[in-house]
Design a protein around this motif. Structure first.
Motif, PDB file in Angstrom:
ATOM      1  N   TYR A  19      36.639  13.092  43.545  1.00 41.84           N
ATOM      2  CA  TYR A  19      37.885  13.729  43.138  1.00 41.84           C
ATOM      3  C   TYR A  19      38.324  14.802  44.115  1.00 41.84           C
ATOM      4  O   TYR A  19      39.481  15.198  44.115  1.00 41.84           O
TER       5      TYR A  19
ATOM      6  N   PHE B 299      40.909  13.471  46.281  1.00 44.26           N
ATOM      7  CA  PHE B 299      42.203  13.461  45.594  1.00 44.26           C
ATOM      8  C   PHE B 299      42.855  14.829  45.687  1.00 44.26           C
ATOM      9  O   PHE B 299      44.058  14.930  45.925  1.00 44.26           O
TER      10      PHE B 299
ATOM     11  N   MET C  21      50.156  16.536  50.001  1.00 43.54           N
ATOM     12  CA  MET C  21      51.435  16.035  49.488  1.00 43.54           C
ATOM     13  C   MET C  21      52.315  17.177  49.012  1.00 43.54           C
ATOM     14  O   MET C  21      53.530  17.172  49.254  1.00 43.54           O
TER      15      MET C  21
ATOM     16  N   ARG D 269      56.005  18.155  50.431  1.00 44.77           N
ATOM     17  CA  ARG D 269      57.136  18.330  49.519  1.00 44.77           C
ATOM     18  C   ARG D 269      57.837  19.654  49.780  1.00 44.77           C
ATOM     19  O   ARG D 269      59.063  19.743  49.777  1.00 44.77           O
TER      20      ARG D 269
ATOM     21  N   TYR E   8      53.748  12.374  54.411  1.00 43.77           N
ATOM     22  CA  TYR E   8      53.506  12.166  52.977  1.00 43.77           C
ATOM     23  C   TYR E   8      52.847  10.803  52.769  1.00 43.77           C
ATOM     24  O   TYR E   8      51.872  10.681  52.025  1.00 43.77           O
TER      25      TYR E   8
ATOM     26  N   LEU F  85      44.551   8.903  50.163  1.00 42.68           N
ATOM     27  CA  LEU F  85      44.147   8.921  48.759  1.00 42.68           C
ATOM     28  C   LEU F  85      43.831   7.509  48.282  1.00 42.68           C
ATOM     29  O   LEU F  85      42.840   7.279  47.589  1.00 42.68           O
TER      30      LEU F  85
ATOM     31  N   LEU G 279      36.627   2.361  43.604  1.00 41.14           N
ATOM     32  CA  LEU G 279      36.689   1.155  42.767  1.00 41.14           C
ATOM     33  C   LEU G 279      35.709   0.093  43.265  1.00 41.14           C
ATOM     34  O   LEU G 279      35.097  -0.622  42.478  1.00 41.14           O
TER      35      LEU G 279
ATOM     36  N   LEU H 158      32.268   0.892  42.199  1.00 43.93           N
ATOM     37  CA  LEU H 158      32.024   0.569  40.783  1.00 43.93           C
ATOM     38  C   LEU H 158      31.709  -0.914  40.602  1.00 43.93           C
ATOM     39  O   LEU H 158      31.267  -1.315  39.537  1.00 43.93           O
TER      40      LEU H 158
ATOM     41  N   ARG I 136      40.016  14.089  30.827  1.00 37.70           N
ATOM     42  CA  ARG I 136      40.864  13.620  31.923  1.00 37.70           C
ATOM     43  C   ARG I 136      42.002  12.753  31.397  1.00 37.70           C
ATOM     44  O   ARG I 136      43.139  12.857  31.851  1.00 37.70           O
TER      45      ARG I 136
ATOM     46  N   PRO J 222      55.086  19.249  37.224  1.00 36.77           N
ATOM     47  CA  PRO J 222      55.082  19.956  38.511  1.00 36.77           C
ATOM     48  C   PRO J 222      55.576  19.067  39.661  1.00 36.77           C
ATOM     49  O   PRO J 222      56.441  19.472  40.434  1.00 36.77           O
ATOM     50  N   SER J 223      55.018  17.852  39.773  1.00 39.46           N
ATOM     51  CA  SER J 223      55.510  16.910  40.776  1.00 39.46           C
ATOM     52  C   SER J 223      54.980  15.525  40.432  1.00 39.46           C
ATOM     53  O   SER J 223      53.993  15.399  39.719  1.00 39.46           O
TER      54      SER J 223
ATOM     55  N   HIS K 112      53.547  13.295  42.314  1.00 41.74           N
ATOM     56  CA  HIS K 112      52.244  12.892  42.839  1.00 41.74           C
ATOM     57  C   HIS K 112      51.104  13.499  42.022  1.00 41.74           C
ATOM     58  O   HIS K 112      50.051  12.868  41.886  1.00 41.74           O
ATOM     59  N   GLN K 113      51.335  14.689  41.437  1.00 40.90           N
ATOM     60  CA  GLN K 113      50.269  15.264  40.615  1.00 40.90           C
ATOM     61  C   GLN K 113      50.035  14.428  39.365  1.00 40.90           C
ATOM     62  O   GLN K 113      48.893  14.234  38.938  1.00 40.90           O
TER      63      GLN K 113
ATOM     64  N   ILE L 285      48.177  11.292  40.461  1.00 48.05           N
ATOM     65  CA  ILE L 285      46.786  11.561  40.809  1.00 48.05           C
ATOM     66  C   ILE L 285      45.973  11.783  39.541  1.00 48.05           C
ATOM     67  O   ILE L 285      44.840  11.305  39.424  1.00 48.05           O
TER      68      ILE L 285
ATOM     69  N   GLU M 214      45.265   8.447  38.137  1.00 49.56           N
ATOM     70  CA  GLU M 214      44.238   7.735  38.900  1.00 49.56           C
ATOM     71  C   GLU M 214      42.846   8.278  38.586  1.00 49.56           C
ATOM     72  O   GLU M 214      41.881   7.526  38.452  1.00 49.56           O
ATOM     73  N   LYS M 215      42.753   9.621  38.466  1.00 50.78           N
ATOM     74  CA  LYS M 215      41.472  10.240  38.126  1.00 50.78           C
ATOM     75  C   LYS M 215      40.997   9.734  36.768  1.00 50.78           C
ATOM     76  O   LYS M 215      39.824   9.389  36.599  1.00 50.78           O
TER      77      LYS M 215
ATOM     78  N   ARG N  48      41.812   6.983  35.293  1.00 45.45           N
ATOM     79  CA  ARG N  48      41.476   5.567  35.369  1.00 45.45           C
ATOM     80  C   ARG N  48      40.094   5.370  35.989  1.00 45.45           C
ATOM     81  O   ARG N  48      39.290   4.578  35.494  1.00 45.45           O
ATOM     82  N   LEU N  49      39.814   6.128  37.067  1.00 45.16           N
ATOM     83  CA  LEU N  49      38.511   5.996  37.731  1.00 45.16           C
ATOM     84  C   LEU N  49      37.385   6.427  36.799  1.00 45.16           C
ATOM     85  O   LEU N  49      36.347   5.770  36.724  1.00 45.16           O
ATOM     86  N   SER N  50      37.607   7.532  36.059  1.00 47.24           N
ATOM     87  CA  SER N  50      36.572   8.009  35.151  1.00 47.24           C
ATOM     88  C   SER N  50      36.287   6.975  34.069  1.00 47.24           C
ATOM     89  O   SER N  50      35.141   6.711  33.729  1.00 47.24           O
TER      90      SER N  50
ATOM     91  N   GLU O  79      36.840   3.788  34.229  1.00 47.07           N
ATOM     92  CA  GLU O  79      36.191   2.624  34.844  1.00 47.07           C
ATOM     93  C   GLU O  79      34.682   2.861  34.991  1.00 47.07           C
ATOM     94  O   GLU O  79      33.862   1.996  34.681  1.00 47.07           O
ATOM     95  N   LEU O  80      34.337   4.083  35.437  1.00 49.01           N
ATOM     96  CA  LEU O  80      32.918   4.440  35.599  1.00 49.01           C
ATOM     97  C   LEU O  80      32.214   4.415  34.257  1.00 49.01           C
ATOM     98  O   LEU O  80      31.099   3.890  34.135  1.00 49.01           O
TER      99      LEU O  80
ATOM    100  N   GLN P 249      31.548   0.900  33.203  1.00 49.79           N
ATOM    101  CA  GLN P 249      30.450   0.295  33.964  1.00 49.79           C
ATOM    102  C   GLN P 249      29.104   0.789  33.451  1.00 49.79           C
ATOM    103  O   GLN P 249      28.162   0.006  33.302  1.00 49.79           O
TER     104      GLN P 249
ATOM    105  N   LYS Q  71      26.068  -1.457  31.756  1.00 50.56           N
ATOM    106  CA  LYS Q  71      24.679  -1.470  32.245  1.00 50.56           C
ATOM    107  C   LYS Q  71      23.720  -1.131  31.112  1.00 50.56           C
ATOM    108  O   LYS Q  71      22.678  -1.778  30.954  1.00 50.56           O
TER     109      LYS Q  71
END
Lengths: 146, 99
Positions: free
Chosen positions: A4, A7, A14, A18, A122, A129, A137, A140, B44, B61-62, B64-65, B68, B71-72, B74-76, B78-79, B82, B86
């Motif tokens: 992270y 990220f 980014m 901006r 950008y 990222l 991914l 994983l 998250r 705020p924006s 991209h935030q 992001i 995405e964080k 989604r990754l968490s 996914e982990l 998994q 297991k």
């Protein structure tokens, strides 16, 4: 190292781009603002980018603690000292005694080039990222292939 | 004249934070560690949800935030999935053991 933190670093990049875009937009919008409230033309703005100041412990450990967010750049909006453009317009009420009007020292062409560079920067941050996300991914999927 | 290579600092294993981490980990039972991780994933997800709502009403705020954060989350998730796969797999392997 924490995935992270990639990220967070890209997010800082980014946000910086901006901010540069906002400043360029302000400059372009004010390119013809000849006379402000105090009689002077609009002062062009610029973004000064400073490298991140990482914590001392991070420097000492060579970022091994995975806390990269301290190394993210920071931007600051400052006044540019570009001299005003003087254009001979004797009919303009904003003209001085010699008939010249002072326009802000903004070059629309270089601002447009700046816009292209901001857009590409950008995109580069988004690509970094996405690469980090792709790696996470893929990691994983370890053990899933038969 | 030869230049000697830079030697690595001789750090003893006890100086490294990993040693402390191992000691801490030994005391925490697996179940509470797992529920802590699930709680983190949930945090998250709810943060991503909150940012999406903010974007919808126009005070994010924006963009991209928000992306992001999504995405964080989604990754968490996914982990987590998994890890659950297991754990379940090893449980089933044990249950199918011939006695």
């Amino acid at each position: 190292m924490n995935i992270y933190s990639i990220f967070d670093v890209s997010a800082a990049g980014m946000s910086l781009e901006r901010m540069r875009l906002e400043v360029s937009a302000i400059n372009l919008a004010n390119a013809d603002a000849a006379r402000g409230p105090n009689g002077a033309p609009f002062t062009p703005l610029q973004v000064v980018v400073r490298p991140g100041a990482p914590a001392f412990a991070d420097l000492l450990q060579g970022y091994s603690s995975g806390n990269l967010a301290g190394a993210a750049p920071t931007g600051q909006i400052e006044r540019s000292d570009a001299p005003p453009r003087e254009i001979y317009e004797p009919g303009n009420p904003a003209a001085d005694a010699r008939g010249f009007v002072s326009y802000p020292g903004i070059d629309p062409v270089s601002e447009m080039v700046q816009l292209i560079s901001i857009t590409r920067a950008y995109e580069a941050n988004v690509s970094a990222l996405n690469a980090g996300r792709q790696m996470a991914l893929k990691a994983l999927q370890i053990g899933n292939g038969l | 004249m030869t230049i000697s290579p830079i030697a690595a600092l001789a750090a003893s294993a006890s100086d490294l934070p990993t040693a402390q981490l191992e000691a801490q980990r030994a005391r925490i039972p697996f179940s509470s560690w797992l529920s802590g991780q699930v709680q983190q994933v949930n945090d998250r997800l709810s943060q991503a949800d909150m940012l999406t709502r903010q974007l919808a009403v126009g005070d994010a705020p924006s963009i991209h935030q928000v992306m992001i954060a999504l995405e964080k989350a989604r990754l968490s998730l996914e982990l987590l999935v998994q890890v659950r796969d297991k754990a379940l797999e090893s449980y089933q392997t044990l249950m199918q053991m011939q006695v």
